[in-house]
Scaffold this active site. Structure first.
Site, PDB file in Angstrom:
ATOM      1  N   GLU A   1      -5.460  -8.595   1.249  1.00  0.00           N
ATOM      2  CA  GLU A   1      -6.109  -8.242   2.514  1.00  0.00           C
ATOM      3  C   GLU A   1      -7.584  -8.003   2.262  1.00  0.00           C
ATOM      4  OE1 GLU A   1      -4.435  -4.902   4.700  1.00  0.00           O
ATOM      5  OE2 GLU A   1      -2.393  -5.569   4.265  1.00  0.00           O
TER       6      GLU A   1
ATOM      7  N   GLU B   1       0.796  -1.231   0.000  1.00  0.00           N
ATOM      8  CA  GLU B   1       0.000   0.000   0.000  1.00  0.00           C
ATOM      9  C   GLU B   1       0.827   1.280   0.000  1.00  0.00           C
ATOM     10  OE1 GLU B   1      -2.642  -0.249   3.337  1.00  0.00           O
ATOM     11  OE2 GLU B   1      -3.899  -1.760   2.410  1.00  0.00           O
TER      12      GLU B   1
HETATM   13  C1  PNW Z   1      -4.280  -1.738   5.664  1.00  0.00           C
HETATM   14  N1  PNW Z   1      -7.555   3.435   3.739  1.00  0.00           N
HETATM   15  O1  PNW Z   1      -4.241  -0.369   5.880  1.00  0.00           O
HETATM   16  C2  PNW Z   1      -2.923  -2.224   6.108  1.00  0.00           C
HETATM   17  O2  PNW Z   1      -2.217  -2.917   5.111  1.00  0.00           O
HETATM   18  C3  PNW Z   1      -2.936  -2.988   7.380  1.00  0.00           C
HETATM   19  O3  PNW Z   1      -1.659  -2.932   7.973  1.00  0.00           O
HETATM   20  C4  PNW Z   1      -4.027  -2.464   8.289  1.00  0.00           C
HETATM   21  O4  PNW Z   1      -3.986  -3.029   9.559  1.00  0.00           O
HETATM   22  C5  PNW Z   1      -5.334  -2.780   7.604  1.00  0.00           C
HETATM   23  O5  PNW Z   1      -5.393  -2.229   6.306  1.00  0.00           O
HETATM   24  C6  PNW Z   1      -6.548  -2.317   8.376  1.00  0.00           C
HETATM   25  O6  PNW Z   1      -6.596  -0.924   8.452  1.00  0.00           O
HETATM   26  C7  PNW Z   1      -5.120   0.513   5.313  1.00  0.00           C
HETATM   27  O7  PNW Z   1      -7.651   4.529   4.333  1.00  0.00           O
HETATM   28  C8  PNW Z   1      -5.201   1.757   5.912  1.00  0.00           C
HETATM   29  O8  PNW Z   1      -8.194   3.213   2.712  1.00  0.00           O
HETATM   30  C9  PNW Z   1      -6.006   2.723   5.385  1.00  0.00           C
HETATM   31  C10 PNW Z   1      -6.733   2.455   4.254  1.00  0.00           C
HETATM   32  C11 PNW Z   1      -6.661   1.219   3.636  1.00  0.00           C
HETATM   33  C12 PNW Z   1      -5.855   0.253   4.190  1.00  0.00           C
END
Ligand code: PNW
Length: 448
Positions: free
Chosen positions: A349, A164
């Site tokens: 994920e 990401e």
């Molecule tokens: C992911 N958004 O983070 C990460 O890869 C993980 O480490 C995290 O724990 C998981 O999602 C849950 O949050 C994201 O704002 C953080 O779209 C933010 C976003 C998407 C994924």
């Protein structure tokens, strides 16, 4: 009805800083997340990853748990500063040995290791040299990646460069909610380009020695216009370019979406042809992290993308405030195929944070997580039936873990972790997912 392709991989995902604990053990150097978490006021409830799920010491138990659930793949990340405490140069063999033992343990239990090289924890020593703002970061990353390729490629068949990159820059350089905690519009496009140069450099390094598959993991949140007004349509284009195309367009198409100029203004600088060519490397798969969608409207006051997400009446919102929208997974996968062509995909994920009920008599009922998984797996099946080449699915996450600056307040695990005792308790969703795996998806047809 639900038949998944043969060889489809069922698994789960975690990341190093979120679960390991013992961040400085056995010669490891500090990462930017260690530094961020130990800086006052940045973490909810002053939490840190010092202990997290103590996976660094309990990894054998956790692999046994995965085996018991029938997991076929495990996506985890490597902590760069365990391998290279100073970021470059001296290799810390004890750090390499930890991941080597983990990989052996997984393979001994028939679980395919799926390794993410960068899940947000750059060595602090490299941040001192400018971190992702330094153009040398591409070479630093390729050096680190090469150490792991040499040590593990005989036993690891699936590598992801970055997890990401959008979250790294949006959280780390634009809004400051994630390490290294900057809030700077001018820095953001620079970090963005260097991250992708690092991705390209690692893929090139892999082609010299690697024998298996390497890819990139991105988060995709499909954007739907709140109305057909020209303003909302333009806002939806900006949001799509900013979040969903900023990284994939250079990696897959060798260009940047023109709307980024509109988002960043003069803070955007066009990439040189050399940079574009270095980033556009053939990769073997894309990893897609999918959680939610956004119905998007124009909002001139919202810095800097000038968009807002419209709340949907009657929709279910999770503990992270994300709308549950399984159809968005179908739309995302079809969009990827249309825009970027046929490339093997993994859902790297997908999952949900819920305010779970307490553990009672060794049980934890989480019917909403079961429903979330069921609906998203049905959506995934629909996309596969429509011709999208999806090779596997990793639920986020195996364990309740450190949700970054939100601390342990958000529980994404299919396995509950007691913060005091570290005891692991299967949630009902873990048993459910286990049945899905054992039936290769056919149990999705059964009433839950
Ligand atoms: C992911 N958004 O983070 C990460 O890869 C993980 O480490 C995290 O724990 C998981 O999602 C849950 O949050 C994201 O704002 C953080 O779209 C933010 C976003 C998407 C994924």
């Amino acid at each position: 009805m639900a038949a998944f392709p043969s060889g489809f991989l069922w698994g789960c995902a975690t990341s190093a800083y979120q679960i390991e604990g013992s961040p400085l053990a056995d010669g490891a150097g500090p990462s930017i997340w260690h530094r961020f978490a130990h800086t006052p006021g940045l973490m909810r409830d002053a939490e840190t990853g010092d202990i997290a799920c103590d996976h660094y010491r309990r990894f054998k138990d956790d692999v046994a748990l995965m085996k018991r659930l029938g997991m076929q793949a495990y996506r985890f990340s490597v902590s760069w500063s365990r391998i290279l405490p100073d970021g470059t140069g001296r290799v810390n063999q004890a750090g390499v040995d930890f991941y080597s033992r983990l990989v052996d343990e997984l393979r001994a239990n028939g679980i395919e290791p799926f390794v993410t090289l960068y899940h947000w924890d750059m060595p602090a020593a490299l941040d001192d040299k400018g971190g992702w703002l330094n153009r040398d970061s591409a070479e630093w990353f390729a050096e680190y990646a090469s150490v792991l390729f040499r040590a593990l490629d005989g036993r690891v068949t699936k590598w992801a460069t970055l997890n990401e990159p959008w979250v790294v820059t949006d959280g780390g350089y634009l809004f400051g909610a994630l390490a290294p905690g900057h809030r700077n519009l001018f820095e953001t496009p620079i970090a963005s380009r260097n991250l992708m140069r690092a991705h390209g450099a690692a893929v090139r390094a892999y082609r010299e020695t690697g024998r298996h598959e390497i890819g990139l993991v991105v988060n995709i949140e499909p954007k739907y216009p709140a109305s057909e007004s020209p303003e909302d349509l333009a806002a939806t284009r900006r949001a799509t370019a900013y979040m969903n195309e900023q990284y994939l367009d250079p990696a897959m198409l060798g260009r940047c979406p023109p709307e980024l100029r509109d988002v960043f203004g003069e803070a955007w600088t066009d990439w040189s042809d050399d940079d574009l060519a270095a980033v556009r490397q053939p990769i073997d798969f894309l990893g897609i992290n999918y959680y939610t969608r956004a119905v998007t409207r124009d909002d001139p006051a919202a810095w800097p993308v000038r968009t807002a997400t419209v709340r949907q009446d009657g929709a279910f919102y999770t503990e992270t405030g994300w709308e549950v929208y399984p159809q968005g997974l179908v739309d995302t996968l079809v969009w990827i195929k249309q825009r970027y062509g046929d490339i093997p995909l993994y859902i790297t994920e997908n999952g949900v944070a819920l305010a779970d009920a307490p553990v009672e008599n060794g049980r934890l009922h989480d019917p909403q997580r079961i429903e979330y998984l069921r609906q998203h797996l049905l959506a995934l099946h629909q996309a596969i039936a429509a011709g999208v080449d999806v090779r596997g699915y990793m639920v986020w996450s195996l364990l309740d873990n450190l949700e970054w600056s939100l601390g342990f307040s958000k529980r994404f695990g299919i396995v509950h972790v007691d913060r005091q005792t570290q005891e692991r308790t299967l949630k009902d969703s873990a048993e459910y997912y286990s049945r899905i795996i054992a039936s290769h998806g056919r149990a999705l047809d059964d009433p839950t």
